[in-house]
Design an enzyme around this catalytic site. Structure first.
Site, PDB file in Angstrom:
ATOM      1  N   HIS A  89     -10.933   4.321  -3.525  1.00 39.25           N
ATOM      2  CA  HIS A  89     -11.320   5.050  -2.314  1.00 39.25           C
ATOM      3  C   HIS A  89     -11.398   6.558  -2.566  1.00 39.25           C
ATOM      4  O   HIS A  89     -12.055   7.268  -1.810  1.00 39.25           O
ATOM      5  CB  HIS A  89     -10.298   4.811  -1.196  1.00 39.25           C
ATOM      6  CG  HIS A  89     -10.644   3.691  -0.257  1.00 39.25           C
ATOM      7  ND1 HIS A  89     -11.903   3.525   0.283  1.00 39.25           N
ATOM      8  CD2 HIS A  89      -9.883   2.703   0.279  1.00 39.25           C
ATOM      9  CE1 HIS A  89     -11.895   2.477   1.100  1.00 39.25           C
ATOM     10  NE2 HIS A  89     -10.684   1.949   1.101  1.00 39.25           N
ATOM     11  N   GLU A 139      -7.252   1.141  -3.329  1.00 38.54           N
ATOM     12  CA  GLU A 139      -6.892   2.445  -2.752  1.00 38.54           C
ATOM     13  C   GLU A 139      -7.255   3.575  -3.701  1.00 38.54           C
ATOM     14  O   GLU A 139      -7.742   4.627  -3.284  1.00 38.54           O
ATOM     15  CB  GLU A 139      -5.401   2.499  -2.385  1.00 38.54           C
ATOM     16  CG  GLU A 139      -4.912   1.375  -1.476  1.00 38.54           C
ATOM     17  CD  GLU A 139      -5.768   1.109  -0.258  1.00 38.54           C
ATOM     18  OE1 GLU A 139      -6.407   2.056   0.263  1.00 38.54           O
ATOM     19  OE2 GLU A 139      -5.827  -0.054   0.179  1.00 38.54           O
ATOM     20  N   GLU A 197     -15.546   0.769   3.021  1.00 40.04           N
ATOM     21  CA  GLU A 197     -14.756  -0.449   2.782  1.00 40.04           C
ATOM     22  C   GLU A 197     -15.533  -1.519   2.000  1.00 40.04           C
ATOM     23  O   GLU A 197     -15.000  -2.105   1.060  1.00 40.04           O
ATOM     24  CB  GLU A 197     -14.210  -1.016   4.092  1.00 40.04           C
ATOM     25  CG  GLU A 197     -13.200  -0.104   4.798  1.00 40.04           C
ATOM     26  CD  GLU A 197     -12.017   0.285   3.921  1.00 40.04           C
ATOM     27  OE1 GLU A 197     -11.790  -0.348   2.866  1.00 40.04           O
ATOM     28  OE2 GLU A 197     -11.310   1.253   4.284  1.00 40.04           O
TER      29      GLU A 197
HETATM   30  N1  TRP Z   1      -8.365   2.028   4.797  1.00 41.98           N
HETATM   31  C1  TRP Z   1      -7.324   1.115   4.436  1.00 41.98           C
HETATM   32  C2  TRP Z   1      -7.802   0.290   3.274  1.00 41.98           C
HETATM   33  O1  TRP Z   1      -8.916  -0.099   3.207  1.00 41.98           O
HETATM   34  C3  TRP Z   1      -6.891   0.164   5.479  1.00 41.98           C
HETATM   35  C4  TRP Z   1      -6.489   0.629   6.812  1.00 41.98           C
HETATM   36  C5  TRP Z   1      -7.265   0.892   7.858  1.00 41.98           C
HETATM   37  C6  TRP Z   1      -5.197   0.664   7.334  1.00 41.98           C
HETATM   38  N2  TRP Z   1      -6.556   1.093   8.995  1.00 41.98           N
HETATM   39  C7  TRP Z   1      -5.293   0.944   8.700  1.00 41.98           C
HETATM   40  C8  TRP Z   1      -3.972   0.488   6.771  1.00 41.98           C
HETATM   41  C9  TRP Z   1      -4.181   0.979   9.507  1.00 41.98           C
HETATM   42  C10 TRP Z   1      -2.860   0.537   7.590  1.00 41.98           C
HETATM   43  C11 TRP Z   1      -2.962   0.765   8.945  1.00 41.98           C
HETATM   44  O2  TRP Z   1      -7.098  -0.009   2.384  1.00 41.98           O
HETATM   45 ZN    ZN Z   2     -10.191   0.185   1.999  1.00 46.83          ZN
END
Ligand code: TRP
Ligand code: ZN
Length: 877
Positions: A305, A302, A324
């Site tokens: 990101h 995280e 991702e």
């Molecule tokens: N972007 C987040 C990650 O890669 C994950 C994520 C995407 C997420 N959609 C979500 C988390 C919906 C919770 C609910 O870590």
């Molecule tokens: Zn992610």
């Protein structure tokens, strides 16, 4: 079955937004039953668009009022659809003021604004912001946000949002407020707020540049004794991103908040990461080594990101792997660098390969197969997949393998220099890599556009007289939905040759012992001269590409590689190949009712490895773990889960019996007395010790059972305690008292109670009836995803021999709970729905029951797009 098919969104239909948003001012009057959201956005027409209609998304919210440039709009001046609000032919510059209502306490989807244990949290990725207010909820609309939060001070003493706190104070009627400003432009999916009763561990931290930042980890009262590792991991992440990539934290304040109700692992909201408690809370008594490693990886993920995802974001959701895949690659490298040693690095790599084989290869071979950059979807939430994440990370890793470390770093630098502050595509990333390295990466594009796992078939000849070794590599990729034929991939195959003594042979005049062969065509021959003896090839070293590599190895060659390969990943791989061929033979023997036998040669190789003290415990553990039942299943034409289970159990029992004294020695030698530490060396020892115990418990006698009971009772950490209990459960011994004691000891520790459910759901003697009984337990609830996963997913995915009961009762159970979850939480329901992905591969008698269960779900009323997409793809031809 329902006939109205849901809408499919196509990548080729992308159009730029008609209006861009400059600023967003949000005001929240937080109330669980009736939250008022006031939203003031300044927009201007996008010169790149010919369209003059403003399209806002909105879902499950009630429109109270809307004003444009100061004048209230009446319902005739906009079109309110089921999920959109459209203003036709708008002026070039627009200020919209929108007031809406929502009911967070009724929001069980955990998307948008919701209540967990009495506090407010948000989750906006991918399309949750539209459940909070009307907005152009797409990642290529980036804006600067100011947020005013108002709530009851007693119930919600902590008010957080993205960026910096600029003002706070009290209001009449026991309420208070806080105003937050995020100076960075961001897409709506990165918005977050928290209004909660929480406490925090905080620390001032000095960046390499000398700038001081405030770091906070927020948790519920009573959990402050479990935040140290998350905080340490955050500091390590910040330092690592500076050192390895030259990337600095851009905010003055960085917060992590842990919440018990959460659909996934965590979320990278700008400056306010929101986490599943599972990836924050840990102390030695409650968390295992695997949990600690998960926390480090997810905190890193995280945090990373912030650059790969937030500063540079995705143009549209088809580009999801842009952030991702790249960020998983970064967290993998982070975890490997934190261990620091080559062998530790190899162990993390082996884990990654295992995940791919366990989860991604089946996805690539099933009805939900999709390219790393999908061409279409019905529900984007269904595309947060192992393909987008883990295969996406492999694609990034292949650039590194092909370009080398320096050129890859130049590519990353160029990517940030070009695209900071933009919403871009996977092609933009590939272009940066190509431009920085001067390499032609056009064929490499197929890794993004073609689904399916390529099969690379290798053959070789050795001409002793002329000392010439020739390696032929051929590639082929099976059809996937919508892609009947494939073009060749650009595949880096790391390659070496072992001599009879086990050492690497030089492959060229420079004396290189590993070369990256680039397979570009359907079939290519690679020729090596001056090879003085008949070698054994070591192919795909370090798992250099996400492919299935086939080579007609003999057992002797595999044993040779297992003993000597200088590449630890391939050493492990040779052991897996040896084990797999035996598991397949044994499974066939079970099916034929023939006698079962395991050859001594295999056990001897296992024994030698177990006794090799020059190897880390962690590596030895990896090498001794047999391929899982589902990985074996993936290799069978017609899957027979019960036969696989019987075969694998026989194999474990035979190893345990023959290597009893060696396993007992390993058990004793790898004890880790003293204070618990989650470091890789200690964790590796515990891993080997507990693997030895698990093996021993496959052929339990009084002595072994005593050891296990003693370990359970005397354990000073959760790794040892849970491992002993699982090993005992798997013996079938009566452990009711131990389960009860465990429950009592950890009552109130939600994450440990999750383990309690999971270990029972995964036990070989837990059948559907027992799972139904466990669901009656007062601590069970479907509403908390972690709890639902601990029982339902552990059973449906982790206990194949029972789930696939011949009478179809497992599938009935599955259907019933997919339908129940669908009404509560479509995202979680759709994940469970995927347990049936590979149904056409099973025994025809099982298929009949599976089809019935799938059709039952497909015909259920009020099915979400999430579940509908999964089951209709499973049923379609
Ligand atoms: N972007 C987040 C990650 O890669 C994950 C994520 C995407 C997420 N959609 C979500 C988390 C919906 C919770 C609910 O870590
Ligand atoms: Zn992610």
């Amino acid at each position: 079955m329902r006939t109205d098919s849901p809408q499919t969104i196509f990548r080729k239909d992308y159009t730029p937004p008609s209006y861009l948003v400059e600023t967003v001012e949000l005001g929240f009057d937080l109330d669980p039953a009736r939250t008022i959201v006031a939203n003031r956005v300044t927009m201007r027409h996008n010169p790149d668009s010919k369209n003059r209609d403003i399209v806002l998304h909105g879902e499950d919210i009630e429109l109270v009022a809307i004003r444009m440039n100061g004048t209230e709009l009446n319902p005739g001046q906009y079109i309110l659809g089921a999920t959109t609000l459209t203003i036709k032919g708008a002026p070039l510059n627009v200020v919209l003021e929108i007031e809406t209502l929502c009911a967070p306490q009724d929001n069980t989807t955990l998307s948008g604004l919701y209540v967990s244990n009495g506090s407010f949290y948000t989750q906006c990725e991918a399309e949750g912001f539209r459940r909070i207010t009307y907005f152009p909820d797409r990642p290529d609309v980036m804006a600067v946000y100011t947020v005013m939060l108002r709530a009851d001070k007693e119930k919600y003493p902590v008010l957080l949002s993205n960026g910096n706190l600029v003002e706070e104070g009290t209001l009449p009627d026991g309420r208070h407020y806080a105003k937050w400003e995020d100076p960075f432009k961001k897409p709506s999916y990165l918005f977050a707020l928290v209004a909660a009763r929480l406490v925090c561990q905080e620390e001032r931290y000095t960046l390499k540049s000398g700038r001081e930042v405030l770091l906070q980890v927020w948790v519920e009262d009573g959990n402050l004794d479990k935040t140290d590792y998350a905080m340490q991991s955050l500091k390590n992440s910040i330092r690592w991103d500076e050192e390895r990539w030259g990337l600095e934290l851009d905010l003055d304040r960085f917060m992590i908040v842990a919440v018990g109700d959460f659909n996934m692992g965590a979320m990278e909201n700008k400056g306010l990461n929101i986490f599943n408690t599972k990836f924050v809370l840990a102390n030695p008594a409650t968390a295992t080594d695997v949990d600690y490693a998960g926390i480090e990886a997810v905190v890193g993920h995280e945090y990373f990101h912030n650059w790969t995802g937030n500063r540079v974001t995705c143009r549209d959701w088809f580009q999801l792997s842009l952030k991702e895949g790249l960020t998983v690659f970064r967290d993998q490298e982070f975890s490997a660098d934190m261990i620091g040693t080559d062998s530790g690095r190899a162990v993390t790599r082996i884990d990654q390969v295992r995940t791919l084989r366990q989860a991604q290869y089946p996805e690539d071979a099933g009805p939900m197969a999709h390219p790393v950059r999908p061409d279409s979807f019905v529900e984007i939430n269904n595309f947060y997949t192992v393909t987008v994440y883990e295969k996406g990370a492999e694609v990034v890793r292949m650039y590194l393998t092909l370009l080398g470390r320096d050129a890859f770093r130049k590519g990353m630098d160029l990517y940030f220099a070009r695209h900071d502050g933009q919403a871009v595509t996977c092609d933009d990333f590939r272009q940066a890599m190509a431009d920085a390295s001067g390499r032609d990466l056009s064929q490499f594009e197929r890794w993004y556009s073609q689904a399916g796992t390529p099969v690379v078939t290798a053959t070789s000849t050795y001409d002793a007289e002329n000392q010439v070794y020739e390696l032929t590599l051929a590639q082929q990729c099976p059809p996937t939905p919508g892609q009947p034929t494939k073009l060749p991939f650009h595949i880096p195959v790391a390659f070496g040759l072992l001599g009879a003594q086990g050492s690497d042979l030089p492959l060229n005049a420079d004396g290189d012992t590993t070369l990256i062969l680039e397979l570009m065509g359907e079939r290519e021959v690679f020729r090596f001269e001056g090879i003085a003896e008949q070698p054994v090839p070591s192919l795909l070293r370090g798992f250099s590409a996400p492919v299935i590599l086939e080579y007609p190895y003999t057992d002797e060659e595999l044993v040779h590689l297992f003993r000597h390969d200088s590449d630890p990943v391939n050493r492990w791989e040779a052991g897996q190949r040896l084990a797999m061929s035996r598991l397949l033979d044994l499974t066939a023997a079970v099916q034929q009712g023939a006698g079962l036998e395991l050859d001594y040669g295999f056990i001897a190789a296992q024994r030698a490895l177990l006794l090799d003290d020059t190897l880390d415990a962690a590596f030895r553990e990896q090498a001794l773990i047999l391929p899982s039942e589902s990985v074996v299943a993936d290799r069978m034409e017609v899957v027979d889960p019960r036969a696989i289970h019987t075969a694998r159990q026989f194999m474990r029992k035979t190893i345990a019996t023959v290597l009893r004294s060696e396993l007992l020695n390993a058990y004793a030698a790898n004890d880790t007395p003293g204070e618990y530490s989650p470091d890789a060396v200690s964790a590796g020892k515990r891993g080997l010790k507990n693997l030895a115990l698990a093996y021993l418990c496959a052929a339990p006698d009084e002595h072994v059972l005593t050891l296990a009971f003693r370990q359970f009772e005397g354990a000073t950490n959760m790794t040892d305690r849970a491992s002993a209990l699982v090993a005992l459960i798997h013996t079938g011994a009566n452990v009711d008292a131990q389960l009860e004691a465990f429950y009592q000891q950890f009552d109130g520790e939600a994450l440990v109670i999750d383990k309690w459910f999971a270990m029972q759901a995964g036990a070989p003697n837990t059948d559907v009836a027992r799972v139904r009984e466990l669901m009656q337990h007062p601590s069970f609830t479907l509403k908390t995803p972690n709890r639902a996963r601990s029982l339902l997913f552990s059973f449906c995915n982790g206990n194949p021999a029972q789930f696939h009961a011949p009478d179809g009762s497992g599938y009935e159970f599955w259907a019933e709970h997919v339908i129940k979850l669908n009404a509560l939480n479509p995202q979680v329901a759709a994940r469970l729905a995927r347990s049936m992905d590979r149904w056409r591969r099973y025994d025809p008698a099982l298929q009949v029951h599976m089809r019935t269960a799938l059709e039952r779900v497909a015909a259920a009323p009020k099915l979400s797009n999430d579940v509908l997409e999964v089951v209709s793809k499973a049923l379609s031809n």
